[in-house]
Motif scaffolding. Structure first.
Motif, PDB file in Angstrom:
ATOM      1  N   ARG A 196      38.561  21.929  14.983  1.00 45.26           N
ATOM      2  CA  ARG A 196      38.573  22.014  16.466  1.00 45.26           C
ATOM      3  C   ARG A 196      37.322  22.361  16.919  1.00 45.26           C
ATOM      4  N   GLY A 197      36.309  22.410  16.402  1.00 46.62           N
ATOM      5  CA  GLY A 197      35.106  23.045  16.573  1.00 46.62           C
ATOM      6  C   GLY A 197      34.474  24.612  16.752  1.00 46.62           C
ATOM      7  N   GLN A 198      35.719  25.194  16.067  1.00 44.51           N
ATOM      8  CA  GLN A 198      35.544  26.715  16.291  1.00 44.51           C
ATOM      9  C   GLN A 198      34.752  27.076  14.919  1.00 44.51           C
ATOM     10  N   ILE A 199      33.818  28.115  15.183  1.00 45.90           N
ATOM     11  CA  ILE A 199      32.982  28.445  14.018  1.00 45.90           C
ATOM     12  C   ILE A 199      33.840  29.785  13.621  1.00 45.90           C
ATOM     13  N   LYS A 200      33.992  29.362  12.058  1.00 41.73           N
ATOM     14  CA  LYS A 200      34.822  30.275  11.386  1.00 41.73           C
ATOM     15  C   LYS A 200      34.023  31.555  10.701  1.00 41.73           C
ATOM     16  N   THR A 201      34.804  32.540  11.209  1.00 35.23           N
ATOM     17  CA  THR A 201      34.291  33.907  10.742  1.00 35.23           C
ATOM     18  C   THR A 201      35.444  34.898  10.064  1.00 35.23           C
ATOM     19  N   ASP A 202      34.974  35.901   9.576  1.00 38.97           N
ATOM     20  CA  ASP A 202      35.705  37.106   8.880  1.00 38.97           C
ATOM     21  C   ASP A 202      36.205  38.092   9.761  1.00 38.97           C
ATOM     22  N   ASP A 203      36.852  38.946   9.550  1.00 44.78           N
ATOM     23  CA  ASP A 203      37.245  40.057  10.561  1.00 44.78           C
ATOM     24  C   ASP A 203      36.231  40.786  10.874  1.00 44.78           C
ATOM     25  N   HIS A 204      35.003  40.666  10.364  1.00 42.73           N
ATOM     26  CA  HIS A 204      33.954  41.310  11.062  1.00 42.73           C
ATOM     27  C   HIS A 204      32.941  40.413  11.970  1.00 42.73           C
ATOM     28  N   ILE A 231      21.792  37.538  13.579  1.00 43.16           N
ATOM     29  CA  ILE A 231      21.959  36.477  14.731  1.00 43.16           C
ATOM     30  C   ILE A 231      23.200  36.261  14.872  1.00 43.16           C
ATOM     31  N   ILE A 232      23.586  36.375  16.283  1.00 44.69           N
ATOM     32  CA  ILE A 232      25.004  36.326  17.045  1.00 44.69           C
ATOM     33  C   ILE A 232      25.026  35.204  17.787  1.00 44.69           C
ATOM     34  N   VAL A 233      26.075  34.389  17.437  1.00 41.83           N
ATOM     35  CA  VAL A 233      26.130  33.018  18.269  1.00 41.83           C
ATOM     36  C   VAL A 233      27.451  33.287  19.326  1.00 41.83           C
ATOM     37  N   ALA A 234      26.972  33.340  20.617  1.00 41.65           N
ATOM     38  CA  ALA A 234      27.859  33.837  21.591  1.00 41.65           C
ATOM     39  C   ALA A 234      27.856  32.537  22.465  1.00 41.65           C
ATOM     40  N   SER A 235      28.089  31.326  21.964  1.00 40.63           N
ATOM     41  CA  SER A 235      27.703  30.084  23.057  1.00 40.63           C
ATOM     42  C   SER A 235      28.902  29.647  23.788  1.00 40.63           C
ATOM     43  N   GLY A 236      29.955  30.221  23.818  1.00 41.97           N
ATOM     44  CA  GLY A 236      31.262  29.971  24.792  1.00 41.97           C
ATOM     45  C   GLY A 236      31.687  28.878  24.711  1.00 41.97           C
ATOM     46  N   VAL A 247      27.558  32.246   5.890  1.00 40.84           N
ATOM     47  CA  VAL A 247      26.179  32.452   5.988  1.00 40.84           C
ATOM     48  C   VAL A 247      25.582  33.571   6.395  1.00 40.84           C
ATOM     49  N   GLU A 248      24.987  34.522   5.209  1.00 38.36           N
ATOM     50  CA  GLU A 248      24.681  35.821   5.481  1.00 38.36           C
ATOM     51  C   GLU A 248      23.712  36.085   6.641  1.00 38.36           C
ATOM     52  N   GLY A 249      24.166  37.040   7.574  1.00 42.01           N
ATOM     53  CA  GLY A 249      23.061  37.158   8.682  1.00 42.01           C
ATOM     54  C   GLY A 249      23.380  36.318   9.910  1.00 42.01           C
ATOM     55  N   ILE A 250      24.414  35.701   9.841  1.00 45.67           N
ATOM     56  CA  ILE A 250      24.888  34.775  11.122  1.00 45.67           C
ATOM     57  C   ILE A 250      26.413  35.105  11.468  1.00 45.67           C
ATOM     58  N   TYR A 251      26.582  35.661  12.655  1.00 49.05           N
ATOM     59  CA  TYR A 251      27.880  35.953  13.211  1.00 49.05           C
ATOM     60  C   TYR A 251      28.125  35.152  14.330  1.00 49.05           C
ATOM     61  N   ALA A 252      29.472  35.151  14.819  1.00 51.66           N
ATOM     62  CA  ALA A 252      29.773  34.441  16.003  1.00 51.66           C
ATOM     63  C   ALA A 252      31.044  35.065  16.800  1.00 51.66           C
ATOM     64  N   ILE A 253      31.118  35.106  17.824  1.00 52.72           N
ATOM     65  CA  ILE A 253      32.020  35.838  18.726  1.00 52.72           C
ATOM     66  C   ILE A 253      32.588  34.972  19.950  1.00 52.72           C
ATOM     67  N   GLY A 254      33.565  35.365  20.706  1.00 56.98           N
ATOM     68  CA  GLY A 254      33.884  34.822  21.894  1.00 56.98           C
ATOM     69  C   GLY A 254      34.744  33.374  21.634  1.00 56.98           C
ATOM     70  N   ASP A 255      34.345  32.559  22.784  1.00 61.38           N
ATOM     71  CA  ASP A 255      35.200  31.066  22.869  1.00 61.38           C
ATOM     72  C   ASP A 255      34.656  30.272  21.702  1.00 61.38           C
ATOM     73  N   ALA A 256      33.330  30.771  21.034  1.00 61.87           N
ATOM     74  CA  ALA A 256      33.029  29.841  19.824  1.00 61.87           C
ATOM     75  C   ALA A 256      33.893  29.958  18.814  1.00 61.87           C
TER      76      ALA A 256
END
Length: 462
Positions: A288-296, A135-140, A301-310
């Protein structure tokens, strides 16, 4: 319950590009979007409609300022505001319709509605729940405001409301001297509005090269835009048709007020990370409300990703697109890479402003020795012929190796010219490599070559 390899939440530039790349790589993909059309903020109420308005008003300026000198005589054009808004909407429809076509072409399911993640591997849209391995969160993001400033999208507007005004205001106050405020301020100035920009800091476009920022402000002031810098807005008092902005000067605490027909609040944007159930799942989110992610782009949480403005980083559509592609390729087992040091930024005013890489301030703070190659568009034949000779190209290169470290352009087609530098930096090129590359004549791009020459023995036409 539908089963997918990937479900992307959000169809903005990051989300739709990610979904298309996933589908291209053989993953069964769906994209969740609650708007009536695909494309997110960028295509519906941001990048695309604002560029349509900028283009229309730049044509108006050309007709009013330059046609007669070129021998094009006739009555000056009048503005049909309804038709201009119709043109803007047609541009939006063509682009959002194009994304819908690409979804069908790539067999991507559009799950219409607003999505949430009730548990790992599940996405709920309306009354239906779908499962996905990834699941990829691209909520902007969404417009940010200030304490004491309530946006009603009628008199006190964000960029969204500024693109839908019922008429051209006589006076517009812009709170914030960043990209959005200066672009939309330029639109309404060309349409005849009195435009006044109030900025908290002592310069506009604070992340840009200081020399470019100073020159940019001078050129905008020459066009009639007024500036008050170093001012902290205290509040906005609005009625049905007017507004009053109160602000305090930081240098002496003096208090002031200014009236306006419309107040545009352009104090940045903030990530959209709430409303998806991420907190309940234990996904880490910054203050600041940003979803924390690693370099990938993986969350904790396994299986959940996030990209972009989020997530962390510049809020740019093309940055989100690159992350969307990289996230998709990583899920598919590839080894993608986004070079965050070579992400350009552009302001689509007239003249345009663009940058990539390091600024002089950055290099000075790092203690790195560098050289500057600079060339004015006054020395460019094409620019002079086209009434576009304001501005310059500035290239920063390592003093010892000549490797290009950054570039800053203010002038015609700056947003397109910057990509030659981007490619050069991606391949680790030296300024001399650009200088020794033949550039067609007469083109604006010759100014880039001349700036590269200026990093060596000197430009030819200066």
């Amino acid at each position: 319950m539908a089963q997918y390899d990937v479900i992307v939440i959000g169809s903005g530039p990051g989300g739709y590009v990610c979904a298309i790349r996933c589908a291209q790589l053989g993953l069964k993909t769906a994209c969740v979007e609650g708007r009536e059309t695909l494309g997110g903020t960028c295509l519906n109420v941001g990048c695309i409609p604002s560029k349509a308005m900028l283009h229309a008003t730049e044509m108006l300026h050309e007709a009013e300022a330059n046609f007669a000198e070129m021998g094009l005589k006739g009555k000056s054009p009048s503005v049909d505001w309804k038709q201009m808004l119709s043109y803007k909407q047609k541009t939006i429809d063509q682009n959002t319709g194009g994304i819908e076509f690409l979804f069908k072409k790539n067999k991507i399911d559009w799950l219409k509605g607003w999505g949430s993640i009730p548990e790992k591997g599940k996405v709920k849209v309306g009354d239906e729940t779908h499962s996905a391995k990834h699941i990829i969160v691209a909520s902007g993001s969404e417009p940010a405001s200030l304490p004491g400033v309530e946006i009603d999208e009628t008199v006190v507007v964000s960029s969204t409301g500024a693109l839908e005004l019922s008429k051209v205001p006589k006076k517009m106050v812009v709170i914030g001297g960043g990209v959005i405020g200066l672009e939309l301020g330029s639109v309404y100035k060309r349409l005849g509005a009195e435009v006044h920009v109030i900025e908290f800091l002592d310069k506009i476009t604070p992340t840009m090269d200081e020399e470019v920022s100073r020159q940019f402000q001078k050129l905008l002031a020459k066009q009639g835009i007024e500036f008050t810098l170093g001012a902290a807005v205290q509040g906005v008092e609005a009625t049905k048709q007017k507004a009053k902005v109160s602000y305090k000067m930081r240098k002496d605490d003096s208090e002031h007020e200014i009236d306006a027909d419309v107040v545009l609040v352009s104090t940045g944007r903030k990530p959209v990370s709430k409303g998806f159930g991420l907190e309940d799942l234990g996904v880490e989110i910054s203050e600041r409300g940003q979803i924390k992610t690693d370099d990938h782009y993986r969350t904790n949480v396994e299986g959940i990703y996030a990209i972009g403005d989020a997530i962390d980083g510049p809020m740019l559509a093309h940055k989100a697109e690159d992350e969307g592609m990289a996230c998709a390729e990583g899920i598919a087992g590839q080894h993608p890479h986004v070079n965050y040091g070579v992400i350009p930024s552009v302001i689509y005013t007239h003249p345009e402003v663009s940058m990539v890489g390091r600024t002089e301030q950055d290099l000075k703070e790092e203690g790195r020795e560098y050289k500057v190659g600079k060339f004015s568009f006054m020395g460019n034949g094409r620019a002079k012929a086209n009434f576009a000779a304001d501005g310059f190209v500035k290239i920063l290169a390592d003093k010892t190796t000549d490797r290009v470290l950054g570039a800053h352009i203010i002038g015609p087609m700056a947003g397109d010219l910057i990509h030659e530098i981007c490619v050069a930096m991606e391949f680790g090129a030296a300024a001399e490599d650009i200088a020794r590359t033949c550039h067609a004549h007469p083109t604006y791009s010759e100014a880039v070559r001349e700036a590269a020459l200026a990093c060596g023995d000197g430009p030819i036409h200066s």
